[in-house]
Write an enzyme that holds these catalytic residues in place. Structure first.
Site, mmCIF file in Angstrom:
data_model
loop_
_atom_site.group_PDB
_atom_site.id
_atom_site.type_symbol
_atom_site.label_atom_id
_atom_site.label_comp_id
_atom_site.label_asym_id
_atom_site.label_seq_id
_atom_site.Cartn_x
_atom_site.Cartn_y
_atom_site.Cartn_z
ATOM 1 C CB SER A 11 30.591 30.801 47.178
ATOM 2 O OG SER A 11 31.020 32.161 46.126
ATOM 3 C CB CYS A 73 33.069 28.295 42.624
ATOM 4 S SG CYS A 73 33.617 28.549 43.757
ATOM 5 C CD GLU A 153 27.623 37.477 46.919
ATOM 6 O OE1 GLU A 153 26.304 37.106 47.483
ATOM 7 O OE2 GLU A 153 27.885 36.895 46.560
ATOM 8 C CB CYS A 185 36.573 35.095 41.012
ATOM 9 S SG CYS A 185 34.815 34.649 42.376
#
Length: 266
Positions: A11, A73, A153, A185
């Site tokens: 993602s 992912c 991120e 994750c």
């Protein structure tokens, strides 16, 4: 086929943990990485949306005639692996979830495994199912940690906010007498130092990226598709938005020379 690339998607930047692990294990392999930075995070989305994104991401990688696709992912691995497999036809697909679950089963001593992941991954119960398929006697304690993805991120690797959030999420699971913690994750290994400090000593951390690298080598060897070139391949990077930000985070996390980052439409 031997010289064809390995396709990897996630993602956002999280799948770079898989790129890094595969580069270390298989430096000659050509890697095509797609980070869906326009639509990150996947974790809070509905199953219908996640399955659509999985199909889109796979279609982008299929343009490069990959010999193998890695779903980096966990959310897609939990809820839409079948979508990827169908789109790939005869091309093998490796999902991070099963690889991480198998490694956790191998290393636990007291049969109490913690799993942290996105809301969608935890609610799917896919890790507990995969672990209990291999050993029904293992107790799985799961905890959703949705804010870890945006923190990773943003590059908040050792930020005070990350430490506060980690304490909030991990304080309960810390009391559960687990001896193994699965980072469910691929963004989470970016925050590994803070997670390790918060969860405490003596708990084995399972990074599914490393488990996927082992499985990739195994699968390519079995099928005679291992690239034996002595040259180290530079990964080809694709993103759906913000290539400049991705470049900055790539250098921060990978600590290596930056390849070109191409912008693609989804």
């Amino acid at each position: 086929m031997i010289k064809n690339p390995i396709g990897i998607f996630d993602s956002g930047i999280g799948g770079l943990t898989v790129v890094k692990a595969i580069q270390a294990a298989l430096p000659a392999e050509r890697l095509i990485y797609f980070g869906d930075t326009a639509r990150v995070p996947y974790g809070p989305k509905s199953q219908v949306t996640i399955r659509k994104y999985a199909a889109d991401d796979t279609a982008i990688l299929m343009r490069y005639q990959p010999k193998l696709i890695i779903v980096a992912c966990n959310t897609v691995s939990a809820l839409a692996l079948d979508v990827v497999e169908k789109a790939c036809g005869n091309i093998p697909v490796i999902g991070v979830l099963k690889a991480g679950a198998s490694l956790a089963v191998q290393v636990t001593q007291n049969k109490r495994i913690g799993v942290i992941g996105t809301q969608a991954t935890v609610c799917s119960n896919a890790y507990a199912f995969a672990i209990n398929q291999e050993d029904s006697g293992i107790e799985v304690i799961s905890q959703a940690c949705p804010l870890f993805v945006p923190l990773a991120e943003e590059g908040f690797i050792n930020h005070p906010a990350t430490k506060l959030v980690a304490e909030h999420y991990l304080s309960e699971i810390r009391k559960q007498d687990i001896d193994t913690l699965v980072l469910g994750c691929t963004h989470y290994p970016i925050l590994r130092q803070v997670i390790e400090e918060t969860i405490g000593k003596g708990i084995r951390i399972i990074d599914s990226a490393e488990a996927v690298a082992y499985r990739t080598r195994e699968l390519l060897s079995e099928s005679g598709l291992l690239n034996h070139s002595t040259k180290t391949a530079i990964p080809h990077l694709l993103v759906s938005d913000l290539p400049q930000k991705f470049s900055m985070l790539y250098q921060l996390f990978m600590g290596s020379e930056l390849p070109d980052v191409d912008l693609v439409e989804v």
